[in-house]
Design a protein around this motif. Structure first.
Motif, PDB file in Angstrom:
ATOM      1  N   HIS A   1       0.882  -1.235  -0.053  1.00  0.00           N
ATOM      2  CA  HIS A   1      -0.007   0.107  -0.014  1.00  0.00           C
ATOM      3  C   HIS A   1       0.926   1.085  -0.062  1.00  0.00           C
ATOM      4  O   HIS A   1       0.279   2.394  -0.250  1.00  0.00           O
ATOM      5  CB  HIS A   1      -0.982   0.140   1.007  1.00  0.00           C
ATOM      6  CG  HIS A   1      -1.990  -0.948   0.876  1.00  0.00           C
ATOM      7  ND1 HIS A   1      -3.116  -0.863   0.155  1.00  0.00           N
ATOM      8  CD2 HIS A   1      -2.306  -2.235   2.015  1.00  0.00           C
ATOM      9  CE1 HIS A   1      -3.840  -1.866   0.311  1.00  0.00           C
ATOM     10  NE2 HIS A   1      -3.514  -2.515   1.227  1.00  0.00           N
ATOM     11  N   GLU A   2       2.186   1.161   0.296  1.00  0.00           N
ATOM     12  CA  GLU A   2       3.184   2.277   0.290  1.00  0.00           C
ATOM     13  C   GLU A   2       3.369   2.805  -1.067  1.00  0.00           C
ATOM     14  O   GLU A   2       3.274   2.100  -2.051  1.00  0.00           O
ATOM     15  CB  GLU A   2       4.268   2.109   1.066  1.00  0.00           C
ATOM     16  CG  GLU A   2       4.305   1.359   2.470  1.00  0.00           C
ATOM     17  CD  GLU A   2       5.570   0.887   3.147  1.00  0.00           C
ATOM     18  OE1 GLU A   2       5.808   1.094   4.269  1.00  0.00           O
ATOM     19  OE2 GLU A   2       6.598   0.835   2.454  1.00  0.00           O
ATOM     20  N   GLN A   3       3.432   3.958  -1.238  1.00  0.00           N
ATOM     21  CA  GLN A   3       3.517   4.779  -2.556  1.00  0.00           C
ATOM     22  C   GLN A   3       5.099   5.330  -2.544  1.00  0.00           C
ATOM     23  O   GLN A   3       5.722   5.477  -1.455  1.00  0.00           O
ATOM     24  CB  GLN A   3       2.709   6.023  -2.687  1.00  0.00           C
ATOM     25  CG  GLN A   3       1.317   5.579  -2.592  1.00  0.00           C
ATOM     26  CD  GLN A   3       0.937   4.776  -3.929  1.00  0.00           C
ATOM     27  OE1 GLN A   3       1.249   4.875  -4.934  1.00  0.00           O
ATOM     28  NE2 GLN A   3       0.188   3.582  -3.477  1.00  0.00           N
TER      29      GLN A   3
ATOM     30  N   LEU B   1      10.432   3.722   3.274  1.00  0.00           N
ATOM     31  CA  LEU B   1       9.444   2.737   2.406  1.00  0.00           C
ATOM     32  C   LEU B   1       9.739   1.751   1.499  1.00  0.00           C
ATOM     33  O   LEU B   1      10.767   1.792   0.798  1.00  0.00           O
ATOM     34  CB  LEU B   1       8.781   4.001   1.583  1.00  0.00           C
ATOM     35  CG  LEU B   1       8.026   5.292   2.202  1.00  0.00           C
ATOM     36  CD1 LEU B   1       7.607   6.175   1.548  1.00  0.00           C
ATOM     37  CD2 LEU B   1       6.904   4.634   3.310  1.00  0.00           C
ATOM     38  N   ILE B   2       8.964   0.922   1.405  1.00  0.00           N
ATOM     39  CA  ILE B   2       9.230  -0.285   0.684  1.00  0.00           C
ATOM     40  C   ILE B   2       9.522   0.145  -0.961  1.00  0.00           C
ATOM     41  O   ILE B   2      10.650  -0.492  -1.215  1.00  0.00           O
ATOM     42  CB  ILE B   2       8.018  -1.517   0.556  1.00  0.00           C
ATOM     43  CG1 ILE B   2       8.102  -2.184   2.065  1.00  0.00           C
ATOM     44  CG2 ILE B   2       8.349  -2.333  -0.663  1.00  0.00           C
ATOM     45  CD1 ILE B   2       6.941  -3.015   2.180  1.00  0.00           C
TER      46      ILE B   2
ATOM     47  N   GLY C   1      16.431  -2.754  -8.195  1.00  0.00           N
ATOM     48  CA  GLY C   1      15.830  -3.435  -9.146  1.00  0.00           C
ATOM     49  C   GLY C   1      14.538  -4.381  -8.805  1.00  0.00           C
ATOM     50  O   GLY C   1      14.213  -5.145  -9.572  1.00  0.00           O
ATOM     51  N   VAL C   2      13.990  -4.334  -7.469  1.00  0.00           N
ATOM     52  CA  VAL C   2      12.821  -5.108  -7.252  1.00  0.00           C
ATOM     53  C   VAL C   2      11.618  -4.332  -7.591  1.00  0.00           C
ATOM     54  O   VAL C   2      11.363  -3.080  -7.551  1.00  0.00           O
ATOM     55  CB  VAL C   2      12.719  -5.255  -5.785  1.00  0.00           C
ATOM     56  CG1 VAL C   2      11.637  -6.092  -5.116  1.00  0.00           C
ATOM     57  CG2 VAL C   2      14.120  -5.815  -5.287  1.00  0.00           C
ATOM     58  N   LYS C   3      10.729  -5.312  -8.599  1.00  0.00           N
ATOM     59  CA  LYS C   3       9.436  -4.726  -8.774  1.00  0.00           C
ATOM     60  C   LYS C   3       8.347  -4.661  -7.526  1.00  0.00           C
ATOM     61  O   LYS C   3       8.493  -5.565  -6.924  1.00  0.00           O
ATOM     62  CB  LYS C   3       8.936  -5.566  -9.948  1.00  0.00           C
ATOM     63  CG  LYS C   3       9.678  -5.820 -11.107  1.00  0.00           C
ATOM     64  CD  LYS C   3       9.187  -6.825 -12.211  1.00  0.00           C
ATOM     65  CE  LYS C   3       9.611  -8.340 -11.421  1.00  0.00           C
ATOM     66  NZ  LYS C   3       9.366  -9.365 -12.478  1.00  0.00           N
ATOM     67  N   PHE C   4       7.647  -3.511  -7.643  1.00  0.00           N
ATOM     68  CA  PHE C   4       6.609  -3.475  -6.897  1.00  0.00           C
ATOM     69  C   PHE C   4       5.496  -2.670  -7.389  1.00  0.00           C
ATOM     70  O   PHE C   4       5.590  -2.211  -8.648  1.00  0.00           O
ATOM     71  CB  PHE C   4       7.127  -2.502  -5.752  1.00  0.00           C
ATOM     72  CG  PHE C   4       7.643  -1.120  -6.145  1.00  0.00           C
ATOM     73  CD1 PHE C   4       6.765  -0.151  -6.119  1.00  0.00           C
ATOM     74  CD2 PHE C   4       8.939  -0.718  -6.465  1.00  0.00           C
ATOM     75  CE1 PHE C   4       6.998   1.215  -6.507  1.00  0.00           C
ATOM     76  CE2 PHE C   4       9.218   0.409  -7.074  1.00  0.00           C
ATOM     77  CZ  PHE C   4       8.426   1.429  -7.187  1.00  0.00           C
ATOM     78  N   CYS C   5       4.395  -2.911  -6.765  1.00  0.00           N
ATOM     79  CA  CYS C   5       3.040  -2.263  -7.286  1.00  0.00           C
ATOM     80  C   CYS C   5       2.036  -2.158  -6.070  1.00  0.00           C
ATOM     81  O   CYS C   5       2.282  -2.883  -4.994  1.00  0.00           O
ATOM     82  CB  CYS C   5       2.535  -3.182  -8.493  1.00  0.00           C
ATOM     83  SG  CYS C   5       1.983  -4.713  -7.912  1.00  0.00           S
ATOM     84  N   ASP C   6       0.783  -1.502  -6.300  1.00  0.00           N
ATOM     85  CA  ASP C   6      -0.117  -1.486  -5.210  1.00  0.00           C
ATOM     86  C   ASP C   6      -1.281  -2.388  -5.575  1.00  0.00           C
ATOM     87  O   ASP C   6      -1.070  -3.184  -6.689  1.00  0.00           O
ATOM     88  CB  ASP C   6      -0.472  -0.113  -4.904  1.00  0.00           C
ATOM     89  CG  ASP C   6      -1.205   0.319  -6.154  1.00  0.00           C
ATOM     90  OD1 ASP C   6      -1.837  -0.443  -7.144  1.00  0.00           O
ATOM     91  OD2 ASP C   6      -1.255   1.609  -6.473  1.00  0.00           O
ATOM     92  N   THR C   7      -2.004  -2.672  -4.638  1.00  0.00           N
ATOM     93  CA  THR C   7      -2.918  -3.589  -4.539  1.00  0.00           C
ATOM     94  C   THR C   7      -4.046  -3.471  -5.949  1.00  0.00           C
ATOM     95  O   THR C   7      -4.131  -4.700  -6.507  1.00  0.00           O
ATOM     96  CB  THR C   7      -3.849  -3.553  -3.299  1.00  0.00           C
ATOM     97  OG1 THR C   7      -3.075  -3.544  -2.219  1.00  0.00           O
ATOM     98  CG2 THR C   7      -4.942  -4.878  -3.393  1.00  0.00           C
TER      99      THR C   7
END
Length: 80
Positions: free
Chosen positions: A42-44, A54-55, A63-69
């Protein structure tokens, strides 16, 4: 964890919290780095934040992929 310790932008409290054994964020990012996983959070992305690591901020330079819910749900074609 070493990455956060080397960045002056974060407060000592933020660095301590990120490195705590009970806090899972650093471990989660390390796991994703080694497996190619995408972290859903949920972090932006907020590069100006100093009182918490923050994550998304920690993921980006590694280089780690991230996205929100909601992005995850869209990618999985799940309709609510």
């Amino acid at each position: 964890m070493q990455w956060s310790q080397n960045h002056a932008q974060f407060t000592p409290e933020a660095k301590f919290e990120f490195a705590r054994a009970e806090a899972a964020d650093a471990w989660l990012i390390a796991y994703a780095m080694n497996t190619g996983a995408t972290i859903v959070t949920h972090e932006q992305l907020n590069l100006a934040k100093t009182n918490k690591v923050l994550i998304p901020v920690a993921c980006k330079p590694h280089g780690v992929k991230f996205c929100d819910t909601f992005e995850m749900l869209r990618k999985l074609s799940i309709k609510l």
